[in-house]
Structure formats: structure tokens, C-alpha cells
Write a protein that holds these residues in place. Structure first.
Motif, PDB file in Angstrom:
ATOM      1  N   CYS B  54       0.888  -1.186  -0.047  1.00  0.00           N
ATOM      2  CA  CYS B  54       0.100  -0.022   0.084  1.00  0.00           C
ATOM      3  C   CYS B  54       0.938   1.104  -0.033  1.00  0.00           C
ATOM      4  N   VAL B  55       0.219   2.454  -0.351  1.00  0.00           N
ATOM      5  CA  VAL B  55       1.075   3.673  -0.531  1.00  0.00           C
ATOM      6  C   VAL B  55       0.352   4.620   0.848  1.00  0.00           C
ATOM      7  N   ALA B  56      -0.703   4.214   1.242  1.00  0.00           N
ATOM      8  CA  ALA B  56      -1.227   5.121   2.372  1.00  0.00           C
ATOM      9  C   ALA B  56      -2.135   4.487   3.336  1.00  0.00           C
ATOM     10  N   TYR B  57      -1.899   5.059   4.692  1.00  0.00           N
ATOM     11  CA  TYR B  57      -2.550   4.395   5.964  1.00  0.00           C
ATOM     12  C   TYR B  57      -3.637   5.757   6.261  1.00  0.00           C
ATOM     13  N   LYS B  58      -4.727   5.090   6.500  1.00  0.00           N
ATOM     14  CA  LYS B  58      -5.873   6.094   7.132  1.00  0.00           C
ATOM     15  C   LYS B  58      -6.545   5.977   8.376  1.00  0.00           C
ATOM     16  N   PRO B  59      -6.133   6.126   9.341  1.00  0.00           N
ATOM     17  CA  PRO B  59      -6.821   5.969  10.529  1.00  0.00           C
ATOM     18  C   PRO B  59      -8.121   6.878  10.637  1.00  0.00           C
ATOM     19  N   ILE B  79       0.912   7.178  14.305  1.00  0.00           N
ATOM     20  CA  ILE B  79       1.481   7.983  13.159  1.00  0.00           C
ATOM     21  C   ILE B  79       2.953   8.193  13.445  1.00  0.00           C
ATOM     22  N   ASN B  80       3.317   8.125  14.758  1.00  0.00           N
ATOM     23  CA  ASN B  80       5.029   8.431  15.010  1.00  0.00           C
ATOM     24  C   ASN B  80       5.490   7.070  14.500  1.00  0.00           C
ATOM     25  N   TYR B  81       5.017   5.806  14.606  1.00  0.00           N
ATOM     26  CA  TYR B  81       5.460   4.716  14.090  1.00  0.00           C
ATOM     27  C   TYR B  81       5.526   4.841  12.473  1.00  0.00           C
ATOM     28  N   LEU B  82       4.696   5.107  11.885  1.00  0.00           N
ATOM     29  CA  LEU B  82       4.607   5.179  10.532  1.00  0.00           C
ATOM     30  C   LEU B  82       5.592   6.212   9.951  1.00  0.00           C
ATOM     31  N   ASN B  83       5.772   7.451  10.669  1.00  0.00           N
ATOM     32  CA  ASN B  83       6.727   8.625  10.217  1.00  0.00           C
ATOM     33  C   ASN B  83       8.014   8.012  10.390  1.00  0.00           C
ATOM     34  N   PRO B  87       8.799   6.528   6.204  1.00  0.00           N
ATOM     35  CA  PRO B  87       8.367   7.807   5.950  1.00  0.00           C
ATOM     36  C   PRO B  87       7.860   7.961   4.567  1.00  0.00           C
ATOM     37  N   GLU B  88       8.054   6.942   3.814  1.00  0.00           N
ATOM     38  CA  GLU B  88       7.391   7.086   2.353  1.00  0.00           C
ATOM     39  C   GLU B  88       6.108   6.647   2.085  1.00  0.00           C
ATOM     40  N   ILE B  89       5.365   6.530   3.305  1.00  0.00           N
ATOM     41  CA  ILE B  89       4.084   6.269   3.331  1.00  0.00           C
ATOM     42  C   ILE B  89       3.070   7.580   3.512  1.00  0.00           C
ATOM     43  N   PHE B  90       2.106   7.690   2.688  1.00  0.00           N
ATOM     44  CA  PHE B  90       1.311   8.778   2.946  1.00  0.00           C
ATOM     45  C   PHE B  90       0.268   8.671   4.004  1.00  0.00           C
ATOM     46  N   THR B  91       0.003   9.657   4.943  1.00  0.00           N
ATOM     47  CA  THR B  91      -0.643   9.146   5.952  1.00  0.00           C
ATOM     48  C   THR B  91      -2.003  10.196   6.054  1.00  0.00           C
ATOM     49  N   ILE B  92      -3.170   9.739   6.213  1.00  0.00           N
ATOM     50  CA  ILE B  92      -4.343  10.457   6.003  1.00  0.00           C
ATOM     51  C   ILE B  92      -5.066  10.423   7.431  1.00  0.00           C
ATOM     52  N   ALA B  93      -5.231  11.504   8.014  1.00  0.00           N
ATOM     53  CA  ALA B  93      -6.141  11.705   9.608  1.00  0.00           C
ATOM     54  C   ALA B  93      -7.556  11.776   8.879  1.00  0.00           C
ATOM     55  N   ASP B  94      -8.419  10.646   8.900  1.00  0.00           N
ATOM     56  CA  ASP B  94      -9.638  10.611   8.736  1.00  0.00           C
ATOM     57  C   ASP B  94     -10.479  11.318   9.744  1.00  0.00           C
ATOM     58  N   ALA B  95     -10.536  12.389   9.841  1.00  0.00           N
ATOM     59  CA  ALA B  95     -11.378  13.341  10.797  1.00  0.00           C
ATOM     60  C   ALA B  95     -12.590  13.972  10.611  1.00  0.00           C
ATOM     61  N   LYS B  96     -12.554  14.131   9.182  1.00  0.00           N
ATOM     62  CA  LYS B  96     -13.873  14.876   8.540  1.00  0.00           C
ATOM     63  C   LYS B  96     -14.313  16.206   9.368  1.00  0.00           C
ATOM     64  N   ARG B  97     -13.188  17.006   9.790  1.00  0.00           N
ATOM     65  CA  ARG B  97     -13.454  18.162  10.539  1.00  0.00           C
ATOM     66  C   ARG B  97     -13.879  19.303   9.574  1.00  0.00           C
ATOM     67  N   GLY B  98     -14.486  20.349  10.153  1.00  0.00           N
ATOM     68  CA  GLY B  98     -14.801  21.513   9.561  1.00  0.00           C
ATOM     69  C   GLY B  98     -15.410  22.582  10.562  1.00  0.00           C
ATOM     70  N   PHE B 112      -1.580  18.261  11.081  1.00  0.00           N
ATOM     71  CA  PHE B 112      -0.297  18.563  10.357  1.00  0.00           C
ATOM     72  C   PHE B 112       0.908  18.650  11.125  1.00  0.00           C
ATOM     73  N   ASP B 113       1.185  19.629  12.046  1.00  0.00           N
ATOM     74  CA  ASP B 113       2.430  19.994  12.799  1.00  0.00           C
ATOM     75  C   ASP B 113       2.562  19.134  13.924  1.00  0.00           C
ATOM     76  N   ASP B 114       1.529  18.983  14.803  1.00  0.00           N
ATOM     77  CA  ASP B 114       1.940  18.286  16.001  1.00  0.00           C
ATOM     78  C   ASP B 114       2.036  16.778  15.721  1.00  0.00           C
ATOM     79  N   LEU B 115       0.729  15.940  15.180  1.00  0.00           N
ATOM     80  CA  LEU B 115       0.673  14.660  14.790  1.00  0.00           C
ATOM     81  C   LEU B 115       1.458  14.494  13.635  1.00  0.00           C
ATOM     82  N   GLY B 116       1.754  15.215  12.790  1.00  0.00           N
ATOM     83  CA  GLY B 116       2.485  14.872  11.585  1.00  0.00           C
ATOM     84  C   GLY B 116       1.870  14.287  10.412  1.00  0.00           C
ATOM     85  N   PHE B 117       0.740  14.164  10.316  1.00  0.00           N
ATOM     86  CA  PHE B 117      -0.091  13.638   9.225  1.00  0.00           C
ATOM     87  C   PHE B 117       0.221  14.565   7.788  1.00  0.00           C
TER      88      PHE B 117
END
Lengths: 273, 273
Positions: B54-59, B79-83, B87-98, B112-117
Motif C-alpha cells: 500500500c502507499v497510504a494508511y488512513k486511521p 502516526i509516529n511509528y509510520l513516520n 516515511p515514504e507512506i502517505f498518511t491520512i487523518a480521517d477526521a472529517k473536521r470543519g 499537520f504539525d503536532d501529529l505529523g499527518f
């Protein structure tokens, strides 16, 4: 909390004020930063100072999530403090969630059962099966975004969806959802003239109205158009109250501003009831 | 991660698979419940077993928030484990914020900054000033809900807003937002025929497509209508991979299912490139 209990509190306190607990560490008094949990220390002081003048507190979860684990701990402590010390207060998790059924159920459990909030704000974009899992909880309330108070509200919400503005479609459609009696709606106060039309669609539901400042600019207009026979309004103020002062006297100044708004609300209530 | 880097990874791995890390403690193998952090233990095993395919993970953040502080800690560790390890994996925070501007900025910083997604999913209901704070982050991606795969999508998304379906208005309008080059879109795979119309509006953007099962039912259709010159697709599978088995061999079974999907993807890529 039942809607009846909320209405009784409003009449008892002569207030329909909701205080937004949107805690930003760069805006709270500096002396609190030395505390072990500055966010909770701030909230506790604000709550103790203002609880007589309001009927609801609304932490916006974004402000807590922004501080990671520590933020979540502060949110948990805050809701526990409220439920333990002021169980008569209506609590709103301003989380603006919205996901598919299964996932909505997890959110509903988290906010209603685990954290013990009375209500949660929900975005309507994903429709029925994203909202109904929240509505299934008895004596819990789902506050659906209808018309928000920001500029972006004009991107989609006020545009016509099959002949009727999207925000009105949200009101109309959500009325048909199962357990729709547990619905409240977010309606931005900066558009008080819209309230008349909104009340034609949802005459009985409570409206959560953000955007009324400490100065209470449009409070009269909101009451003229939005109040119903059960009051039916929760008017929120965040920064105008919690950041009234950055000094050691911040809680007293917050109390003053909350009291001033409560006074205006008492006058509006006296006019109608 | 830049879009270029993501595209390079897709061609290198011959995969545009995203694995949804929607961890439910009632569905993971029982022997993991003895671990100090069962959620992270599960994720770590799934990631180690599937990352080649796979190229991405989406929690989906709801699943973590549902477990309170412990859940957030598991999300951070994941996310820390992934990064750190991939680090070549694209990470998606499926948070549906707004949320409104100020609050969206806090969310953007948190994810983006703190969790590093690398990216976060966003609901469009509140419009421009709720989305642009996310778009302001360089080499980070904002994945806007356009057409979701649930039943409730028909409540509003497919209805006509001033002559055009709401989900198309979301595509059209969001293209005019500042830094729109950082936009991707969620498009439900159960409506693959819609993809043709969507590609007319957003020919270049990446689409995150949920709803393709382990059996890969409509993968071919998704590729026929959704693939562009940069591939432009991330196809998600959650339960079909991570819950392939409840036994001790769960990670191997997850790997098998991921590999099978990757195989089908490699064929689709070979047909086009």
C-alpha cells in the motif's frame, strides 16, 4: 438532561446564556501557565465565577485537540467538574462531527456515554445515517449545523438546493429523521433576519446561536425573531466573556460580562413571559 | 509529502492502495487484548505486514477518540511509528473536521504539525474560511468530502444546488479557494459512474475512494472512470484487510488481502502506463 429540565433552568436563572470554553493558551492570564493544567485551571475559575448567570457551557473540542493528550485530559476534567459540581448545567461538545453510521455511533458513545456531555454539534453534509446514531440516545441532544455565522456560510448553505436554500433543506429533511425530537440547530446570530424563516420550519426546536458578543449587539433581534413559547434559545458568548481580562482578576471580569448578558436576557424574558 | 512523491511511490509499488486503520477492540484478535496498548499492537502488526502493498494508511480518528485518552495515545503512537519507520507512506487523518477559520487553524496545526499527518479529511458545509486554513500548509493535503458512499449522501449531496448537484458545487467552488492545488476529494466507490462527471470538473486532483472491498468488486470501474495521467487515485480498504482473520495469523491474512488488491491495481496500472 431533558429539554424540560433545560427550560426550567432558563426560567429559574432568567438566562439562556451559553459560555463557550474555547481555551487558547496564548490568551489566558500568564500566571495560570505555571499551573500543572493551565487549561483546566482556567476553565474551573471561569465556571465557578459564571455558573450563576448561564445555563450551558460549550467547549469547542478543537481547542483541546490542538494540545494533544494534555488537551483531552483538560476536556475530561472540565466535563467531569461540571457534571459533579453543577449537574443542572447543560453541556455542549462543540465537535462538529459527521461520519457514516458505524463511526457516528462511536462518536456518540464517546461524547454522550464516556465523556457525559448532554449534547454534541454535528455537520449535516453526510445526511441521515450520519445523524440518526446520535439521535438514538435518550435525553441527549444533537445540535445540527444549519446556518453558521462565518463568511463561508454563503458558499453552500444559503444557495438554493432544489428551490430552497440548503440550510432550510437541512431543517426540513432532518425533521423527518428518527427521534427528531432530540434535534437542536446552530443558527448564526449575524443573520438574525433569517430567524423568522427558520422558525416557520422548526417552531419548537432549540436554536444555539453563536456570534453574540459581550456587547449583546443583536440580542434583542435574536429574541424578537427566534424566541418561542419554550424560550427555545441558547445564546453563546465565548471570547467576550472568557477573555474579558488577562489580569489576575480575569474570573471576576468574566463574571461581570456574563452578568451583563444575563441581565439583558432577563429583560427579554420578562417581555415575553 | 509532495504530490510528486506520492505519485512516484504509486509507480514504484504498483499500488494505490490505502489501508484504513479503523480499530475496534471488539473485532481485533483476542490475544492482543492482553497487550498494554492493544490498538497500537494491532496497528503495528498490520502496518508491518501490509506496508509493501500500500502507499497510504488512513486511521479514522473516531475509532481512537471513542477510547478517550488511551485512544489518542494509540493514534499518536501509530502516526509516529509510520513516520519513523515508513516515511515514504502517505498518511491520512480521517477526521472529517470543519469549523470556522480560527478553529480550523487549530485543527490544521494539530493534525499537520503536532501529529505529523500528510493529509486530513474535511467536511465542506461551512465553506471557504473553514477549508482555507488547512490549504495554507505547504506539502500537506486537504481531502474534501465531495460524494460520500453512505445512504445519507442522497439527502443533500446529490440534490441540485442552483442547477448543479451539491457535490459538484463543492468541487467547482473549492477549486477557487486559495492554494486549491493542495486539495484532494473523497468520492464514494459505490457511485463509480459519477466518477466520469467528477473528472470533468477536477481532472487533476487525487480522489480518495472508500468502499472498495477485499473482493475488489468495482475496482476496475473506479479505474476506468477515475484514473488520470498521474494515476490520481487512492483506493481505500479497511475491514476487508484489517479484519481478514481474528486468529493469531491476522497479520498474514491481512497481508494476503492487501497483496491481492495490490495485484489487481498493478494490472490496472499496467493497462494505462
Amino acid at each position: 438532561m431533558t429539554t424540560k429540565q433545560l427550560i426550567a433552568q432558563i426560567h429559574k436563572k432568567k438566562s439562556f446564556l451559553c459560555v463557550g470554553l474555547d481555551v487558547d493558551l496564548t490568551k489566558i492570564p500568564e500566571h495560570l501557565l505555571k499551573e500543572e493544567d493551565p487549561i483546566f485551571a482556567f476553565n474551573k475559575a471561569i465556571i465557578d465565577a459564571t455558573h450563576e448567570f448561564c445555563v450551558a457551557y460549550k467547549p469547542n473540542t478543537a481547542f483541546y485537540e490542538a494540545y494533544g493528550i494534555k488537551g483531552w485530559m483538560a476536556l475530561e476534567k472540565t466535563i467531569n467538574y461540571l457534571n459533579t459540581n453543577y449537574p443542572e448545567i447543560f453541556t455542549i461538545a462543540d465537535a462538529k462531527r459527521g461520519d457514516i453510521g458505524n463511526t457516528s455511533t462511536m462518536y456518540a458513545k464517546a461524547f454522550f456515554d464516556d465523556l457525559g456531555f448532554d449534547s454534541v454539534t454535528i455537520a449535516p453534509y453526510m445526511g441521515k445515517d450520519s445523524v440518526e446514531p446520535f439521535l438514538a440516545f435518550e435525553d441527549k441532544h444533537t445540535i445540527l449545523l444549519a446556518l453558521t455565522s462565518n463568511e463561508g456560510a454563503f458558499d453552500f448553505q444559503t444557495k438554493k438546493l432544489e428551490g430552497t436554500a440548503l440550510y432550510k433543506q437541512v431543517l426540513e429533511t432532518s425533521k423527518t429523521y428518527k427521534n427528531a425530537q432530540n434535534l437542536m440547530y446552530v443558527v448564526g446570530a449575524t443573520k438574525a433576519t433569517y430567524l423568522q424563516e427558520i422558525r416557520q420550519i422548526v417552531p419548537d426546536n432549540f436554536l444555539l446561536v453563536p456570534g453574540v458578543g459581550a456587547q449583546g449587539g443583536s440580542l434583542k433581534e435574536v429574541c424578537n425573531y427566534g424566541m418561542n413559547k419554550n424560550v427555545g434559545l441558547l445564546v453563546n458568548s465565548s471570547r467576550g466573556i472568557i477573555y474579558a481580562s488577562k489580569g489576575e482578576n480575569f474570573a471576576q471580569e468574566a463574571m461581570k460580562n456574563a452578568k451583563e448578558l444575563q441581565n439583558q436576557m432577563a429583560q427579554e424574558l420578562a417581555r415575553k413571559f
